[in-house]
Design a protein around this motif. Structure first.
Motif, PDB file in Angstrom:
ATOM      1  N   ALA A 230       0.946   1.723  -5.581  1.00  0.00           N
ATOM      2  CA  ALA A 230       0.817   0.345  -5.118  1.00  0.00           C
ATOM      3  C   ALA A 230       0.353  -0.555  -6.253  1.00  0.00           C
ATOM      4  O   ALA A 230      -0.294  -0.106  -7.204  1.00  0.00           O
ATOM      5  N   ALA A 231       0.702  -1.837  -6.116  1.00  0.00           N
ATOM      6  CA  ALA A 231       0.306  -2.796  -7.148  1.00  0.00           C
ATOM      7  C   ALA A 231      -1.100  -3.316  -6.930  1.00  0.00           C
ATOM      8  O   ALA A 231      -1.782  -3.702  -7.884  1.00  0.00           O
ATOM      9  N   ASN A 232      -1.559  -3.350  -5.675  1.00  0.00           N
ATOM     10  CA  ASN A 232      -2.880  -3.884  -5.351  1.00  0.00           C
ATOM     11  C   ASN A 232      -3.351  -3.262  -4.044  1.00  0.00           C
ATOM     12  O   ASN A 232      -2.656  -2.433  -3.435  1.00  0.00           O
ATOM     13  N   LEU A 233      -4.522  -3.685  -3.588  1.00  0.00           N
ATOM     14  CA  LEU A 233      -5.100  -3.130  -2.369  1.00  0.00           C
ATOM     15  C   LEU A 233      -4.241  -3.448  -1.154  1.00  0.00           C
ATOM     16  O   LEU A 233      -4.023  -2.586  -0.292  1.00  0.00           O
ATOM     17  N   SER A 234      -3.765  -4.671  -1.066  1.00  0.00           N
ATOM     18  CA  SER A 234      -2.945  -5.054   0.075  1.00  0.00           C
ATOM     19  C   SER A 234      -1.695  -4.185   0.170  1.00  0.00           C
ATOM     20  O   SER A 234      -1.354  -3.662   1.237  1.00  0.00           O
ATOM     21  N   ASP A 235      -1.023  -4.004  -0.947  1.00  0.00           N
ATOM     22  CA  ASP A 235       0.182  -3.177  -0.976  1.00  0.00           C
ATOM     23  C   ASP A 235      -0.141  -1.735  -0.604  1.00  0.00           C
ATOM     24  O   ASP A 235       0.605  -1.070   0.119  1.00  0.00           O
TER      25      ASP A 235
END
Length: 519
Positions: A230-235
Motif C-alpha cells: 500500500a502507498a499509505n494507511l488509507s490504502d
C-alpha cells in the motif's frame, strides 16, 4: 618602559591523564565501557582478562596432573602386585577397564587422553545436558526470523508469472519499508530503472515500464500479508477491507478509510454520520471493523533488534530494608600480566641507550594498565555508592511503586556522598537499576517537587503515576479533561496547574480527552 618583576599567587586545577580517564569511564554506558575495554586489551600488552589462564600455567597444571596420575598408577600397581603375587598379570596394573567410562576406556586403550599437554582438547566434548532430545537444535535460539521480502518472494514461486513480471514484482518487494508500505511512488521506481537520464527516456518505454509495474503492484497486493504494497494507511486499510464479505458495514468502513480517517481519529461521530451517510449504529460497527485491521502489515516480520537493557546494579531485599549489589554480568574482570611485568622489571638498561628508552615506554604502558584497572574499579564503586544512596532515599518506591516516590535532586545525593553534582549526573546517565517493579535508569529516581496543602512536597514522578491511575479509571464515554485532573489532584492535596497536568499527560503519551472519548 622600565622593566620590573612582579609575583602573583593563583590557584588552578590541572586534570591529570589519570583523572581525565576516570571521568571519561564514569560517564560511559555498559556497552561503551566494554568497547573501551576491548580497545585497551588490543593496545596494551600488560592488560589481560582475568578469566584467561596463561598457556604456561595450563601446561604446568596439565604436566602436574599427568605426573600425579602416573605416580598413582605406579603405587596402585605395586600394591596390586604384592596382593596378587604376579607382576606380569595383566590385571596387576590396578586398572579395571570395566570401571572406566566408554569414552575414557577407548581413549586409554588408544594411548590418548581427552586433552593434550597444551590444554587444547583434540576430541569433541560431549554435553549431554544439551542433547537430551534428538530434536535439539543448537542453533535454534539464533535462527534468523524470515524477513518480509523473503516471505513474499517465496509466495511468488507458486505463480506462473513471466520472467519480466517476476522481476518487476521483486523490484517492488525490495522497495517496501519495514511496515510493508511502498516507500517510493511507482513513477520514481520506474525512473530509477531507466538507463541514463530519465528526462531523455522514450515516452513509449516509460509507459510500458509503468504498465508493467502497475501489473506487478496488483500481484504484490494479492500476496500475504494483506495490505502489503500500500502507498499509505488509507490504502492499506481499504485493501484489507476488500477481502471481507460484502456488507453495508464494510462499505461504510471503506468509505471512512478512503475519505474520513481524520474524522475517525478525532472521534467526531456526528460529522462521520453526515459524511458517510450512515446511522450512529453503522458508524460504530464500522469503527469496530476498522480497529481489527493491521495498520502495519510488515510488523510481524520486523526483526526487532536486541535492545535488552542489562542493569548495572540489582536491588535485593535485606531484612526490613533494601541493599544494592553490582551485577556480576557487567563487571569486567581485568588484571595485569605478571609475566610481562616481571620481565620488564628484570630488563633494566643503562640510561641514554635505545634499550633504556624502550624500557621507559613500556613502563609507561604498564602504569597505564594499572591506572585503567584502578579507574574501572573506582567507576563501579561510585555507581554502587550512588545507587545505595538513591535506594535509601526512595525506600517507599521499592515497597509500593512509583506512586510512593519522593522528590529527589542531584544535590542531595552529592552532599550526602561528598561528590560534585556533575559526578552524580555522570553516574546516573545510562546506568540502570533492576528493581521489583522493573529496570529503570538511575535518573528515573530523581524528580522535582510539587507543593501540597499540608506543607509537604510531592514528587513529579508520583504525580504522573497518579494521573495515569485517574485516566485508567475514568469513564470512556466521559474522559477527564486536564482541568478536571488538576481539580482531582488538588482534592488530594497536590497543587498543580492545568498546564503542568497537560505536560505530564503528554509525557505519559496519553491522548487528550477528546481523543480518548469512545464513540
Amino acid at each position: 618602559m622600565k622593566p620590573s618583576l612582579q609575583f602573583r599567587l593563583s590557584q588552578h586545577m590541572a586534570l591529570t591523564p589519570q583523572l581525565q580517564q576516570s571521568i571519561r569511564l564514569l560517564q560511559l554506558s555498559t556497552l561503551e565501557l566494554h568497547q573501551e575495554i576491548e580497545q585497551m586489551l588490543e593496545q596494551n600488552p600488560f592488560l589481560e582478562p582475568e578469566d584467561d589462564v596463561p598457556a604456561l600455567d595450563l601446561a604446568a597444571a596439565e604436566f602436574e596432573r599427568q605426573r600425579n596420575e602416573r605416580q598413582s598408577g605406579e603405587d596402585t600397581a605395586s600394591s596390586s602386585s604384592d596382593a596378587d603375587g604376579g607382576p606380569g598379570d595383566s590385571d596387576a596394573a590396578g586398572i579395571d577397564k570395566a570401571d572406566l567410562g566408554t569414552t575414557e576406556r577407548d581413549d586409554w586403550e588408544n594411548g590418548t587422553e581427552r586433552e593434550d599437554f597444551d590444554g587444547i582438547s583434540e576430541t569433541p566434548r560431549n554435553n549431554d545436558s544439551n542433547n537430551d532430545s534428538d530434536d535439539y537444535d543448537p542453533m535454534s535460539r539464533n535462527a534468523p526470523t524470515v524477513s518480509l521480502q523473503d516471505h513474499l518472494k517465496a509466495q511468488l514461486l507458486g505463480t506462473r508469472l513471466s520472467t519480466e513480471d517476476m522481476a518487476a514484482v521483486e523490484v517492488l518487494i525490495e522497495s517496501l519499508n519495514e511496515d510493508g508500505y511502498l516507500a517510493d511512488p511507482l513513477e520514481e521506481i520506474a525512473a530509477s530503472l531507466l538507463p541514463g537520464d530519465p528526462e531523455d527516456a522514450d515516452e513509449d518505454t516509460l509507459d510500458e515500464l509503468m504498465s508493467r509495474l502497475r501489473c506487478a503492484l496488483g500481484w504484490l497486493q494479492s500476496l500475504e500479508p494483506v495490505g502489503v504494497g500500500a502507498a499509505n494507511l488509507s490504502d492499506c486499510l481499504v485493501l484489507q477491507l476488500k477481502t471481507q464479505a460484502p456488507s453495508r458495514i464494510r462499505d461504510v468502513a471503506i468509505d471512512i478509510c478512503k475519505h474520513h480517517l481524520e474524522l475517525l481519529a478525532r472521534r467526531d461521530t456526528r460529522k462521520l454520520m453526515s459524511a458517510a451517510g450512515a446511522t450512529e449504529g453503522e458508524v460504530k460497527q464500522a469503527q469496530g471493523l476498522i480497529v481489527q485491521l493491521e495498520p502495519k502489515p510488515g510488523r510481524a516480520f520486523t526483526r526487532a533488534e536486541a535492545n535488552i537493557i542489562v542493569p548495572d546494579v540489582i536491588v535485593q531485599k535485606s531484612g526490613r530494608g533494601w541493599k544494592v549489589v553490582l551485577n556480576p554480568d557487567v563487571m569486567p574482570k581485568l588484571r595485569i600480566n605478571d609475566l610481562y611485568a616481571q620481565a620488564l622489571r628484570a630488563s633494566r638498561s643503562p640510561r641514554g641507550t635505545a634499550a633504556s628508552e624502550g624500557h621507559t615506554a613500556m613502563s609507561s604502558r604498564l602504569q597505564e594498565a594499572r591506572w585503567f584497572v584502578k579507574n574501572i574499579q573506582q567507576r563501579f564503586d561510585t555507581i554502587l555508592r550512588v545507587s545505595q544512596a538513591i535506594v535509601d532515599r526512595q525506600k517507599n518506591f521499592f515497597s509500593h511503586g512509583e506512586i510512593a516516590m519522593k522528590p529527589l535532586v542531584l544535590r542531595e545525593i552529592a552532599d550526602e556522598l561528598g561528590l560534585h553534582e556533575s559526578t552524580i549526573s555522570r553516574v546516573t546517565t545510562a546506568k540502570y537499576m533492576n528493581t521489583p517493579f522493573g529496570t529503570f535508569e538511575l535518573k528515573y529516581f530523581f524528580g522535582s517537587s510539587l507543593n501540597t496543602e499540608a506543607g509537604g512536597n510531592a514528587s513529579s514522578t508520583a504525580v504522573r503515576a497518579l494521573i495515569k491511575q485517574l485516566v485508567s479509571a475514568e469513564d470512556a464515554k466521559k474522559p477527564l479533561s486536564d482541568s478536571q485532573l488538576a481539580t482531582m489532584l488538588e482534592e488530594q492535596g497536590i497543587q498543580v496547574a492545568r498546564r503542568t497536568v497537560a505536560k505530564y499527560r503528554e509525557a505519559l503519551k496519553i491522548a487528550p480527552a477528546n481523543l480518548r472519548k469512545a464513540l
